[in-house]
Design a protein around this motif. Structure first.
Motif, mmCIF file in Angstrom:
data_model
loop_
_atom_site.group_PDB
_atom_site.id
_atom_site.type_symbol
_atom_site.label_atom_id
_atom_site.label_comp_id
_atom_site.label_asym_id
_atom_site.label_seq_id
_atom_site.Cartn_x
_atom_site.Cartn_y
_atom_site.Cartn_z
ATOM 1 N N GLY A 173 39.968 43.315 40.380
ATOM 2 C CA GLY A 173 39.147 42.542 39.431
ATOM 3 C C GLY A 173 39.962 41.540 38.640
ATOM 4 O O GLY A 173 39.717 41.315 37.464
ATOM 5 N N LEU A 174 40.943 40.922 39.294
ATOM 6 C CA LEU A 174 41.831 39.983 38.587
ATOM 7 C C LEU A 174 41.466 38.544 38.907
ATOM 8 O O LEU A 174 41.057 38.236 40.018
ATOM 9 C CB LEU A 174 43.281 40.251 39.012
ATOM 10 N N ARG A 175 41.616 37.687 37.936
ATOM 11 C CA ARG A 175 41.341 36.268 38.153
ATOM 12 C C ARG A 175 42.395 35.429 37.446
ATOM 13 O O ARG A 175 42.555 35.531 36.227
ATOM 14 C CB ARG A 175 39.955 35.894 37.608
ATOM 15 N N PRO A 176 43.129 34.606 38.230
ATOM 16 C CA PRO A 176 44.080 33.701 37.591
ATOM 17 C C PRO A 176 43.323 32.729 36.683
ATOM 18 O O PRO A 176 42.153 32.449 36.947
ATOM 19 C CB PRO A 176 44.707 32.939 38.760
ATOM 20 N N THR A 177 43.967 32.237 35.659
ATOM 21 C CA THR A 177 43.334 31.269 34.759
ATOM 22 C C THR A 177 42.756 30.114 35.576
ATOM 23 O O THR A 177 43.422 29.594 36.467
ATOM 24 C CB THR A 177 44.399 30.720 33.777
ATOM 25 N N GLY A 178 41.504 29.790 35.287
ATOM 26 C CA GLY A 178 40.891 28.638 35.948
ATOM 27 C C GLY A 178 40.157 28.945 37.238
ATOM 28 O O GLY A 178 39.483 28.098 37.791
ATOM 29 N N SER A 179 40.247 30.205 37.756
ATOM 30 C CA SER A 179 39.520 30.476 39.001
ATOM 31 C C SER A 179 38.172 31.115 38.678
ATOM 32 O O SER A 179 37.994 31.751 37.650
ATOM 33 C CB SER A 179 40.359 31.351 39.932
ATOM 34 N N GLY A 180 37.186 30.956 39.564
ATOM 35 C CA GLY A 180 35.832 31.477 39.339
ATOM 36 C C GLY A 180 35.835 32.998 39.296
ATOM 37 O O GLY A 180 36.646 33.640 39.963
ATOM 38 N N THR A 181 34.914 33.595 38.534
ATOM 39 C CA THR A 181 34.908 35.055 38.420
ATOM 40 C C THR A 181 34.102 35.719 39.531
ATOM 41 O O THR A 181 34.273 36.899 39.803
ATOM 42 C CB THR A 181 34.340 35.515 37.059
ATOM 43 N N GLY A 182 33.163 34.965 40.196
ATOM 44 C CA GLY A 182 32.325 35.576 41.231
ATOM 45 C C GLY A 182 31.517 36.707 40.632
ATOM 46 O O GLY A 182 30.974 36.573 39.541
ATOM 47 N N ASP A 183 31.442 37.857 41.325
ATOM 48 C CA ASP A 183 30.643 38.978 40.816
ATOM 49 C C ASP A 183 31.444 39.892 39.888
ATOM 50 O O ASP A 183 30.931 40.896 39.409
ATOM 51 C CB ASP A 183 30.059 39.784 41.986
ATOM 52 N N GLN A 184 32.700 39.577 39.640
ATOM 53 C CA GLN A 184 33.513 40.406 38.760
ATOM 54 C C GLN A 184 33.199 40.039 37.314
ATOM 55 O O GLN A 184 33.217 38.862 36.954
ATOM 56 C CB GLN A 184 35.011 40.194 39.024
ATOM 57 N N LYS A 185 32.892 41.043 36.491
ATOM 58 C CA LYS A 185 32.487 40.736 35.114
ATOM 59 C C LYS A 185 33.605 40.932 34.104
ATOM 60 O O LYS A 185 33.747 40.168 33.170
ATOM 61 C CB LYS A 185 31.291 41.600 34.732
ATOM 62 N N SER A 199 50.838 48.573 38.387
ATOM 63 C CA SER A 199 51.887 48.657 39.402
ATOM 64 C C SER A 199 51.537 47.770 40.591
ATOM 65 O O SER A 199 52.410 47.176 41.210
ATOM 66 C CB SER A 199 52.031 50.096 39.904
ATOM 67 N N VAL A 200 50.235 47.731 40.922
ATOM 68 C CA VAL A 200 49.754 46.936 42.048
ATOM 69 C C VAL A 200 48.583 46.090 41.578
ATOM 70 O O VAL A 200 47.705 46.569 40.867
ATOM 71 C CB VAL A 200 49.321 47.866 43.217
ATOM 72 N N LEU A 201 48.578 44.821 41.957
ATOM 73 C CA LEU A 201 47.502 43.898 41.608
ATOM 74 C C LEU A 201 46.715 43.603 42.884
ATOM 75 O O LEU A 201 47.271 43.023 43.823
ATOM 76 C CB LEU A 201 48.089 42.597 41.051
ATOM 77 N N VAL A 202 45.456 44.055 42.937
ATOM 78 C CA VAL A 202 44.628 43.795 44.121
ATOM 79 C C VAL A 202 43.895 42.474 43.905
ATOM 80 O O VAL A 202 43.128 42.336 42.952
ATOM 81 C CB VAL A 202 43.610 44.928 44.348
ATOM 82 N N ILE A 203 44.155 41.515 44.776
ATOM 83 C CA ILE A 203 43.541 40.193 44.631
ATOM 84 C C ILE A 203 42.937 39.761 45.972
ATOM 85 O O ILE A 203 43.625 39.812 47.001
ATOM 86 C CB ILE A 203 44.576 39.148 44.152
ATOM 87 N N GLY A 204 41.654 39.410 45.939
ATOM 88 C CA GLY A 204 40.967 38.989 47.161
ATOM 89 C C GLY A 204 40.604 37.533 47.121
ATOM 90 O O GLY A 204 41.411 36.643 47.445
ATOM 91 N N ARG A 205 39.367 37.266 46.679
ATOM 92 C CA ARG A 205 38.810 35.912 46.772
ATOM 93 C C ARG A 205 39.613 34.802 46.103
ATOM 94 O O ARG A 205 39.622 33.685 46.638
ATOM 95 C CB ARG A 205 37.361 35.931 46.270
ATOM 96 N N PRO A 206 40.311 35.044 44.976
ATOM 97 C CA PRO A 206 41.090 33.925 44.419
ATOM 98 C C PRO A 206 42.116 33.381 45.405
ATOM 99 O O PRO A 206 42.539 32.229 45.301
ATOM 100 C CB PRO A 206 41.772 34.543 43.190
ATOM 101 N N ILE A 207 42.500 34.211 46.396
ATOM 102 C CA ILE A 207 43.404 33.728 47.446
ATOM 103 C C ILE A 207 42.599 33.392 48.707
ATOM 104 O O ILE A 207 42.673 32.282 49.223
ATOM 105 C CB ILE A 207 44.495 34.778 47.763
#
Ligand code: C5P
Length: 224
Positions: A173-185, A199-207
């Motif tokens: 549920g992470l979003r870099p500054t400036g990227s859309g949030t999508g369905d993550q609230k 420890s681990v950052l799970v990132i999908g759609r922003p990439i």
């Protein structure tokens, strides 16, 4: 883990998934494969991705009787996962047996409360009290069962980390500054989650959905 970013490879086809991974692999630390990927592509798919050389996080969220979960855990040794998930609500004995059956060095982390469930959904399943109380209760149970850590949001990781100093915390549920949030609230930036003990950052759609995935992954890496 040097680079804490695990790319959530929620891509239905293998070839586009491999092409995406090829583009970004030098800027991430691992790959998360979920239930959808595993059901669609099975062990063959996992091996195809594993051959690309990055650590694998098998997010299969096991939840069954202890004997079955332990057997499933043994069956996935062939994929040499770095991280696997189980549901904390399966209970202490299930988590203990899952950890005992996991390969050495494999992190076993618990899902506490699905973020799709609010307090009224929990009440309907017989769980009274707030979702947060339930998260903290199950985090404590996972800790006592000897698991390595839990999956939690970037908003909670600081609090959980205070209670469980050497825990291994997986944060989606992470979003870099400036990227859309999508369905993550309830989103936070990768850097903020890291600073709070992730420890681990799970990132999908922003990439994966970026116009230039390689640049997006590189930019995230640079903030860490
Ligand atoms: O595309 P995005 O960065 O939102 O992907 C996040 C990944 O983490 C997805 O694979 C999603 O299923 C998973 N996840 C989540 N929130 C949770 C648990 C898992 O977004 N609470």
């Amino acid at each position: 883990m040097s680079n804490p970013v695990f790319l959530a490879l929620d891509v239905p086809q293998i070839e586009p998934a491999k092409a995406l991974l090829q583009k970004v692999k030098s800027h991430i630390g691992g790959v998360k494969l979920g239930l959808e990927f595993f059901c669609a592509h099975g062990g063959h798919g996992v091996h195809e991705i594993a051959h690309m050389g990055l650590p694998i996080f098998l997010d299969l969220k096991f939840h069954d009787i202890p004997n079955t979960v332990a057997a499933a855990m043994q069956a996935i040794h062939v994929y040499e996962p770095a991280i696997v998930t189980v549901h904390a609500s399966g209970g202490r004995a299930m988590m203990e047996d899952a950890k005992a059956a996991a390969a050495e060095g494999c992190k076993v982390v618990a899902v506490t409360t699905l973020t799709s469930m609010d307090s009224s959904d929990l009440t309907a399943t017989g769980v009274y009290g707030s979702a947060e109380t339930q998260v903290m209760r199950l985090a404590e149970l996972a800790h006592k069962a000897g698991l390595d850590g839990i999956v939690c949001s970037g908003k909670e990781v600081g609090k959980v980390h205070k209670e469980w100093k050497d825990g291994f915390f997986v944060v989606p549920g992470l979003r870099p500054t400036g990227s859309g949030t999508g369905d993550q609230k309830r989103v936070v930036t990768p850097r903020s989650a890291r600073d709070n003990g992730a420890s681990v950052l799970v990132i999908g759609r922003p990439i994966s959905r970026a116009d230039d995935p390689e640049a997006a992954a590189r930019a995230i890496e640079a903030t860490l």
